[in-house]
Write an enzyme that holds these catalytic residues in place. Sequence first.
Site, PDB file in Angstrom:
ATOM      1  N   LYS A  40      52.256 -24.312  55.760  1.00  0.00           N
ATOM      2  CA  LYS A  40      52.225 -23.445  56.939  1.00  0.00           C
ATOM      3  C   LYS A  40      51.758 -24.237  58.159  1.00  0.00           C
ATOM      4  O   LYS A  40      51.024 -25.213  58.014  1.00  0.00           O
ATOM      5  CB  LYS A  40      51.211 -22.309  56.715  1.00  0.00           C
ATOM      6  CG  LYS A  40      51.657 -21.224  55.755  1.00  0.00           C
ATOM      7  CD  LYS A  40      50.575 -20.155  55.638  1.00  0.00           C
ATOM      8  CE  LYS A  40      50.989 -19.066  54.657  1.00  0.00           C
ATOM      9  NZ  LYS A  40      52.151 -18.280  55.092  1.00  0.00           N
ATOM     10  N   ARG A  44      55.353 -13.272  45.590  1.00  0.00           N
ATOM     11  CA  ARG A  44      56.318 -12.597  44.709  1.00  0.00           C
ATOM     12  C   ARG A  44      56.345 -13.230  43.329  1.00  0.00           C
ATOM     13  O   ARG A  44      56.694 -12.574  42.351  1.00  0.00           O
ATOM     14  CB  ARG A  44      57.695 -12.584  45.387  1.00  0.00           C
ATOM     15  CG  ARG A  44      58.285 -13.935  45.633  1.00  0.00           C
ATOM     16  CD  ARG A  44      59.406 -13.901  46.672  1.00  0.00           C
ATOM     17  NE  ARG A  44      58.895 -13.808  48.039  1.00  0.00           N
ATOM     18  CZ  ARG A  44      59.667 -13.703  49.118  1.00  0.00           C
ATOM     19  NH1 ARG A  44      60.984 -13.664  48.997  1.00  0.00           N
ATOM     20  NH2 ARG A  44      59.125 -13.648  50.315  1.00  0.00           N
TER      21      ARG A  44
HETATM   22  N1  BES Z   1      50.784 -14.576  52.544  1.00  0.00           N
HETATM   23  C1  BES Z   1      52.008 -14.745  53.250  1.00  0.00           C
HETATM   24  C2  BES Z   1      52.380 -13.537  54.122  1.00  0.00           C
HETATM   25  C3  BES Z   1      51.447 -13.225  55.245  1.00  0.00           C
HETATM   26  C4  BES Z   1      51.686 -13.701  56.516  1.00  0.00           C
HETATM   27  C5  BES Z   1      50.343 -12.395  55.047  1.00  0.00           C
HETATM   28  C6  BES Z   1      50.831 -13.392  57.555  1.00  0.00           C
HETATM   29  C7  BES Z   1      49.487 -12.090  56.091  1.00  0.00           C
HETATM   30  C8  BES Z   1      49.735 -12.586  57.342  1.00  0.00           C
HETATM   31  C9  BES Z   1      53.148 -14.995  52.261  1.00  0.00           C
HETATM   32  O1  BES Z   1      52.793 -15.673  51.113  1.00  0.00           O
HETATM   33  C10 BES Z   1      54.164 -15.832  52.960  1.00  0.00           C
HETATM   34  O2  BES Z   1      53.865 -16.943  53.265  1.00  0.00           O
HETATM   35  N2  BES Z   1      55.350 -15.273  53.197  1.00  0.00           N
HETATM   36  C11 BES Z   1      56.390 -15.971  53.842  1.00  0.00           C
HETATM   37  C12 BES Z   1      57.648 -15.782  53.038  1.00  0.00           C
HETATM   38  C13 BES Z   1      58.780 -16.674  53.468  1.00  0.00           C
HETATM   39  C14 BES Z   1      58.469 -18.122  53.138  1.00  0.00           C
HETATM   40  C15 BES Z   1      60.029 -16.244  52.753  1.00  0.00           C
HETATM   41  C16 BES Z   1      56.535 -15.396  55.248  1.00  0.00           C
HETATM   42  O3  BES Z   1      56.376 -14.194  55.420  1.00  0.00           O
HETATM   43  O4  BES Z   1      56.763 -16.171  56.171  1.00  0.00           O
HETATM   44 MN    MN Z   2      52.854 -17.782  51.337  1.00  0.00          MN
END
Ligand code: BES
Ligand code: MN
Length: 498
Positions: free
Chosen positions: A276, A350
């Site tokens: 990230k 997931r």
């Molecule tokens: N934990 C994150 C989602 C999230 C983002 C929670 C901001 C709280 C605040 C999740 O694991 C994630 O990284 N999701 C990605 C999925 C994508 C890579 C398909 C996302 O939402 O960008």
């Molecule tokens: Mn994630």
Amino acid sequence: MKLEFLSAPLAQLSTPILVVYSFEDAAAASGTVERLPADVRALLGELQTNRELTGKSFECTLLHRPAGLAAQRLLVVGAGKKQKFNDAQLRRVAGAAVRYLRGRGLHELTWVLESDDARLESVQAVVEGAILADYDADRYRTEREAERRIDRLGLATGDAAPSEAARAGLERGRIIAEAQNFVRDLVNEPSNCMTPTILAEQAAAMAKRFGLDCQILGPDEIRELKMGAFWGVAQGSEEPPRLIVVRYTPADAPPAPVIGLVGKGITFDTGGISIKPSENMHEMKTDMAGGAMMLGVMQAIAQLKPRVRVIAVVPATENMLSGNAYKPGDVLTSMSGKTIEILNTDAEGRLVLADALTYAQQLGCTVLIDAATLTGAVMIALGHITTGVFGSSQEWVDRVLKSAAEAGEKMWQMPVDDDYREQYKSLIADLANTGGRYGGAITAAMFVGEFAGNTPWVHLDIAGTRWSNDEKPFLAKGPTGAPLRTLVQLLLSHAGGE
Ligand code: BES
Ligand code: MN
Ligand code: ZN
């Protein structure tokens, strides 16, 4: 916070602060203000005429030595428009009173209930609002807001003794709000203080305290169970994963349904190799909010005792990057046997949910509800205000939505539809772990749903609602503990309680 009923004519209550609310648009003062003696009401009428008191939501007016009252002070809180008033607003109004008084170093208040025989739900809402408002995410500050905590909340019934319903409302409100604050404490912990091991220890301690059965599985057992998707995420971290299982099995409950509460327990989400951006990465300490919330629900029902069997399953791990970390392009074999091609290691929630759902079915769950900080996409759609609800069973989705309305938590149903399945097909495996940018919350939810089999399933995406970005008059900034009240309400309305 000590909670107690006070039964005496309101004018005679000698208390540091008596609290009433008034509405915005009523010609004369109305709300619990109406329960006060005429001379104080006349005084408030003057303030209204001068527009010094408007009744707008959360406006606080503090009067000293109010005429005709034994109380030292009178606090009038604005309750907004009368037509819009409900128990959800009452909860917030009570919270606003608490935060206003705390801010002035006052530690004791007496809340005037709606009538001599207040409804259970209204007493519950006041108690919840007060306890939730009396919370700050300040454990690690050396000068803590804690010194401002409210010590005593009196609930004034008026002349009559509190009814059975009022007593039950107080107990219910206390149990639920304390459970919600327990969740907020867990979510607020930084990842160095909230590893999977520590989360499991917290779960075990909670279970022991409230008489629940708790089982913790470690890396060897997770591998033995062939949880290849969960393990794929966990393998990159030095911190060992934990699978937390907490069971509530009341003797008087029918054998079915068995409700499975599955909560995402990523104690820190770096994104893994698909790392990230660093800007808001610290927020990813909250990526276990779904799991924490399910533990809070268990704490509440252990005390409220609905006649329904419940099993919480929380897969807890970090999502790290290291020489052992899983990589884009890897193929994982989940516990269900389905194979998953990893297109993005940041879509880890997931994966851990997939195996946890399979496991929950193996444990005998006949209904599955999962909660997860699953996608940024749900935050784009619904912001921090509303939880996204998805599901295979409209009957259970409707029950959740109804409970949310009753509990004063906002939810909105989002679609699941086979036409979206194309988006997460893989060239070489059964499924891919991402479905692209568009409809990201939907494809994430549907991916999870693929592992619920034929069991009725509801998914709550709480990425937005886990956290409040700004300080509210009735609630501190930080973890919210949402949507715990909805799930507790669902279980109580399904099977009663004490
Ligand atoms: N934990 C994150 C989602 C999230 C983002 C929670 C901001 C709280 C605040 C999740 O694991 C994630 O990284 N999701 C990605 C999925 C994508 C890579 C398909 C996302 O939402 O960008
Ligand atoms: Mn994630
Ligand atoms: Zn995550």
